[in-house]
Design a protein around this motif. Structure first.
Motif, PDB file in Angstrom:
ATOM      1  N   GLY A  91     -10.173  17.972  -5.689  1.00  0.00           N
ATOM      2  CA  GLY A  91     -11.346  17.294  -6.449  1.00  0.00           C
ATOM      3  C   GLY A  91     -12.309  16.655  -5.390  1.00  0.00           C
ATOM      4  N   THR A  92     -13.355  16.347  -5.902  1.00  0.00           N
ATOM      5  CA  THR A  92     -14.107  15.474  -5.080  1.00  0.00           C
ATOM      6  C   THR A  92     -13.731  13.880  -5.260  1.00  0.00           C
ATOM      7  OG1 THR A  92     -15.875  17.283  -5.711  1.00  0.00           O
ATOM      8  CG2 THR A  92     -16.683  15.115  -4.837  1.00  0.00           C
ATOM      9  N   LEU A  93     -13.906  13.223  -4.108  1.00  0.00           N
ATOM     10  CA  LEU A  93     -13.802  11.936  -4.322  1.00  0.00           C
ATOM     11  C   LEU A  93     -14.975  11.305  -4.857  1.00  0.00           C
ATOM     12  CD1 LEU A  93     -11.936  11.047  -0.998  1.00  0.00           C
ATOM     13  CD2 LEU A  93     -10.942  11.422  -3.188  1.00  0.00           C
ATOM     14  N   SER A  94     -14.595  10.077  -5.862  1.00  0.00           N
ATOM     15  CA  SER A  94     -15.793   9.433  -6.458  1.00  0.00           C
ATOM     16  C   SER A  94     -15.445   8.117  -6.472  1.00  0.00           C
ATOM     17  CB  SER A  94     -16.228  10.043  -7.593  1.00  0.00           C
ATOM     18  OG  SER A  94     -15.363  10.120  -8.512  1.00  0.00           O
ATOM     19  N   VAL A  95     -16.253   7.042  -6.233  1.00  0.00           N
ATOM     20  CA  VAL A  95     -15.971   5.524  -6.455  1.00  0.00           C
ATOM     21  C   VAL A  95     -16.849   5.046  -7.257  1.00  0.00           C
ATOM     22  CG1 VAL A  95     -15.531   3.223  -5.270  1.00  0.00           C
ATOM     23  CG2 VAL A  95     -15.117   5.513  -3.944  1.00  0.00           C
ATOM     24  N   PRO A  96     -16.736   4.632  -8.508  1.00  0.00           N
ATOM     25  CA  PRO A  96     -17.695   4.324  -9.454  1.00  0.00           C
ATOM     26  C   PRO A  96     -18.419   2.808  -8.904  1.00  0.00           C
ATOM     27  CG  PRO A  96     -15.447   4.313 -10.522  1.00  0.00           C
ATOM     28  CD  PRO A  96     -15.333   4.604  -9.286  1.00  0.00           C
ATOM     29  N   ALA A  97     -19.746   2.596  -9.445  1.00  0.00           N
ATOM     30  CA  ALA A  97     -20.443   1.613  -8.956  1.00  0.00           C
ATOM     31  C   ALA A  97     -19.854   0.263  -9.018  1.00  0.00           C
ATOM     32  CB  ALA A  97     -21.892   1.632  -9.666  1.00  0.00           C
ATOM     33  N   THR A  98     -19.029   0.295 -10.273  1.00  0.00           N
ATOM     34  CA  THR A  98     -18.190  -1.072 -10.589  1.00  0.00           C
ATOM     35  C   THR A  98     -17.060  -1.237  -9.715  1.00  0.00           C
ATOM     36  OG1 THR A  98     -17.189   0.034 -12.242  1.00  0.00           O
ATOM     37  CG2 THR A  98     -19.434  -1.068 -12.862  1.00  0.00           C
ATOM     38  N   SER A  99     -16.657  -0.577  -9.038  1.00  0.00           N
ATOM     39  CA  SER A  99     -15.302  -0.641  -8.289  1.00  0.00           C
ATOM     40  C   SER A  99     -15.549  -1.462  -7.037  1.00  0.00           C
ATOM     41  CB  SER A  99     -14.764   0.658  -7.700  1.00  0.00           C
ATOM     42  OG  SER A  99     -13.507   0.681  -6.954  1.00  0.00           O
ATOM     43  N   PRO A 100     -14.756  -2.579  -6.953  1.00  0.00           N
ATOM     44  CA  PRO A 100     -14.667  -3.477  -5.841  1.00  0.00           C
ATOM     45  C   PRO A 100     -14.248  -2.623  -4.542  1.00  0.00           C
ATOM     46  CG  PRO A 100     -12.497  -3.572  -6.890  1.00  0.00           C
ATOM     47  CD  PRO A 100     -13.308  -2.819  -7.802  1.00  0.00           C
ATOM     48  N   LEU A 101     -13.835  -1.543  -4.503  1.00  0.00           N
ATOM     49  CA  LEU A 101     -13.631  -0.519  -3.533  1.00  0.00           C
ATOM     50  C   LEU A 101     -15.093  -0.080  -2.799  1.00  0.00           C
ATOM     51  CD1 LEU A 101     -11.645   1.324  -1.525  1.00  0.00           C
ATOM     52  CD2 LEU A 101     -11.941   2.965  -3.303  1.00  0.00           C
ATOM     53  N   ARG A 102     -16.063  -0.201  -3.519  1.00  0.00           N
ATOM     54  CA  ARG A 102     -17.301   0.802  -2.995  1.00  0.00           C
ATOM     55  C   ARG A 102     -17.800  -0.130  -1.864  1.00  0.00           C
ATOM     56  NH1 ARG A 102     -20.587   4.522  -6.115  1.00  0.00           N
ATOM     57  NH2 ARG A 102     -22.406   4.495  -5.509  1.00  0.00           N
ATOM     58  N   LYS A 103     -17.981  -1.240  -1.747  1.00  0.00           N
ATOM     59  CA  LYS A 103     -18.397  -2.160  -0.676  1.00  0.00           C
ATOM     60  C   LYS A 103     -17.551  -1.678   0.753  1.00  0.00           C
ATOM     61  CE  LYS A 103     -15.984  -6.526  -1.322  1.00  0.00           C
ATOM     62  NZ  LYS A 103     -16.213  -7.854  -1.713  1.00  0.00           N
ATOM     63  N   PHE A 104     -16.525  -1.104   0.859  1.00  0.00           N
ATOM     64  CA  PHE A 104     -15.778  -0.936   1.927  1.00  0.00           C
ATOM     65  C   PHE A 104     -16.076   0.483   2.657  1.00  0.00           C
ATOM     66  CE2 PHE A 104     -13.671  -4.441  -0.027  1.00  0.00           C
ATOM     67  CZ  PHE A 104     -13.464  -5.050   1.039  1.00  0.00           C
ATOM     68  N   PHE A 105     -17.011   1.020   1.983  1.00  0.00           N
ATOM     69  CA  PHE A 105     -17.728   2.297   2.633  1.00  0.00           C
ATOM     70  C   PHE A 105     -19.160   2.238   2.899  1.00  0.00           C
ATOM     71  CE2 PHE A 105     -13.972   3.890   0.149  1.00  0.00           C
ATOM     72  CZ  PHE A 105     -13.499   4.628   0.932  1.00  0.00           C
ATOM     73  N   GLY A 140     -11.669   3.140   4.908  1.00  0.00           N
ATOM     74  CA  GLY A 140     -12.121   2.248   3.891  1.00  0.00           C
ATOM     75  C   GLY A 140     -11.182   1.917   2.871  1.00  0.00           C
ATOM     76  N   LEU A 141     -10.117   2.567   2.680  1.00  0.00           N
ATOM     77  CA  LEU A 141      -9.055   2.494   1.725  1.00  0.00           C
ATOM     78  C   LEU A 141      -8.196   1.128   2.330  1.00  0.00           C
ATOM     79  CD1 LEU A 141      -7.536   5.867   0.485  1.00  0.00           C
ATOM     80  CD2 LEU A 141      -9.154   4.261  -0.668  1.00  0.00           C
ATOM     81  N   LEU A 142      -7.934   1.411   3.746  1.00  0.00           N
ATOM     82  CA  LEU A 142      -7.126   0.428   4.442  1.00  0.00           C
ATOM     83  C   LEU A 142      -7.736  -0.964   4.642  1.00  0.00           C
ATOM     84  CD1 LEU A 142      -5.301   2.521   7.331  1.00  0.00           C
ATOM     85  CD2 LEU A 142      -4.194   1.448   5.204  1.00  0.00           C
ATOM     86  N   LYS A 143      -9.264  -1.012   4.802  1.00  0.00           N
ATOM     87  CA  LYS A 143      -9.838  -1.969   4.928  1.00  0.00           C
ATOM     88  C   LYS A 143     -10.087  -2.988   3.554  1.00  0.00           C
ATOM     89  CE  LYS A 143     -13.930  -1.667   6.674  1.00  0.00           C
ATOM     90  NZ  LYS A 143     -15.256  -1.058   7.279  1.00  0.00           N
ATOM     91  N   PHE A 179       0.717  -1.024  -0.065  1.00  0.00           N
ATOM     92  CA  PHE A 179      -0.063  -0.102   0.111  1.00  0.00           C
ATOM     93  C   PHE A 179       0.874   1.077   0.066  1.00  0.00           C
ATOM     94  CE2 PHE A 179      -2.473   3.255   2.622  1.00  0.00           C
ATOM     95  CZ  PHE A 179      -3.622   3.024   1.971  1.00  0.00           C
ATOM     96  N   LEU A 180       0.986   1.975  -1.044  1.00  0.00           N
ATOM     97  CA  LEU A 180       1.624   3.142  -1.099  1.00  0.00           C
ATOM     98  C   LEU A 180       1.103   4.608  -1.147  1.00  0.00           C
ATOM     99  CD1 LEU A 180       4.165   2.426  -4.246  1.00  0.00           C
ATOM    100  CD2 LEU A 180       4.596   2.513  -1.633  1.00  0.00           C
ATOM    101  N   GLY A 181       1.493   5.315  -0.140  1.00  0.00           N
ATOM    102  CA  GLY A 181       0.913   6.483  -0.196  1.00  0.00           C
ATOM    103  C   GLY A 181       1.549   7.418  -1.414  1.00  0.00           C
ATOM    104  N   LEU A 220      -6.445  -4.365   3.295  1.00  0.00           N
ATOM    105  CA  LEU A 220      -5.894  -5.442   4.020  1.00  0.00           C
ATOM    106  C   LEU A 220      -6.823  -6.670   3.884  1.00  0.00           C
ATOM    107  CD1 LEU A 220      -5.062  -3.325   7.286  1.00  0.00           C
ATOM    108  CD2 LEU A 220      -3.390  -4.681   6.000  1.00  0.00           C
ATOM    109  N   LEU A 221      -8.108  -6.538   3.822  1.00  0.00           N
ATOM    110  CA  LEU A 221      -9.026  -7.646   3.399  1.00  0.00           C
ATOM    111  C   LEU A 221      -9.268  -8.031   2.000  1.00  0.00           C
ATOM    112  CD1 LEU A 221     -11.834  -6.335   6.145  1.00  0.00           C
ATOM    113  CD2 LEU A 221      -9.750  -7.787   6.448  1.00  0.00           C
ATOM    114  N   GLU A 222      -9.517  -7.244   1.241  1.00  0.00           N
ATOM    115  CA  GLU A 222      -9.451  -7.727  -0.371  1.00  0.00           C
ATOM    116  C   GLU A 222      -8.322  -7.922  -0.967  1.00  0.00           C
ATOM    117  OE1 GLU A 222     -12.463  -8.082  -3.386  1.00  0.00           O
ATOM    118  OE2 GLU A 222     -12.894  -7.659  -1.341  1.00  0.00           O
ATOM    119  N   VAL A 223      -7.466  -6.992  -0.829  1.00  0.00           N
ATOM    120  CA  VAL A 223      -6.121  -7.173  -1.686  1.00  0.00           C
ATOM    121  C   VAL A 223      -5.082  -8.161  -0.751  1.00  0.00           C
ATOM    122  CG1 VAL A 223      -4.057  -6.230  -2.462  1.00  0.00           C
ATOM    123  CG2 VAL A 223      -6.382  -5.168  -2.632  1.00  0.00           C
TER     124      VAL A 223
END
Length: 190
Positions: free
Chosen positions: A76-90, A169-172, A40-42, A175-178
């Protein structure tokens, strides 16, 4: 491979990892591509020489599957597309369309660097829906390794604005998905 045995995943948060050396870049390349490690890179990791001079290109650009440099950040405004696997972590209540937003508050804003040559998968955006506006970019490797690059300052959002759900959300996700790390669930037999 010894590093992978000890650490299933490595996290390099923003602000504190700007001055990393080329030896570490080689080690991480082997950790990810050879041993299947997860990183995970900042967004500013490895952007300064060890002496403090600005690097032409971020030290981990090739590893992350994009080109990044230290420079002026664009808000800018943060957005997570509906198709992104990240979406379920929020929490679903934090979405207004694709934008992250606390109810009755303006959408969450962060600042990102302009990215170039993005070959990884863009999972979230900041201020536009082009690869150069990618906020979370993931590059997967054939041996099971992966690099998640965060092109923003979620740690500073937590400190300055008390918006901690972005970082959580990013860390979850990482750590969990990736990373596939186990977790305890606060429920019977969890």
């Amino acid at each position: 491979r010894e590093l992978k045995k000890r650490y299933a995943a490595l996290i390099f948060p923003e602000e504190v990892n700007r001055r990393l050396g080329p030896d570490l870049a080689g080690l991480l390349q082997e950790y990810v591509s050879g041993a299947g490690g997860k990183v995970f890179l900042g967004g500013d990791a490895g952007t300064l020489e060890e002496g403090g001079d600005l690097r032409e290109r971020g030290l981990f650009s090739a590893l992350a599957g994009l080109d990044y440099r230290q420079g002026r950040r664009q808000p800018g405004t943060l957005s997570v597309p509906a198709t992104s696997p990240l979406r379920k972590f929020f929490d679903p209540g934090l979405y207004s369309g694709d934008e992250l937003k606390v109810p009755d508050c303006p959408p969450v804003r962060d600042a990102r660097l302009e990215l170039g040559e993005v070959s990884g998968k863009v999972l979230a955006y900041c201020g536009g829906k082009t690869p150069s506006a990618g906020y979370l970019v993931q590059k997967n490797y054939a041996g099971g390794g992966a690099v998640v690059f965060v092109n923003g300052t979620p740690g500073l959002l937590k400190v300055r604005e008390n918006v901690d759900f972005v970082l959580r959300g990013l860390l979850k996700y990482f750590l969990l998905e990736v990373g596939g790390l186990p977790r305890l669930v606060a429920a019977p037999n969890g």
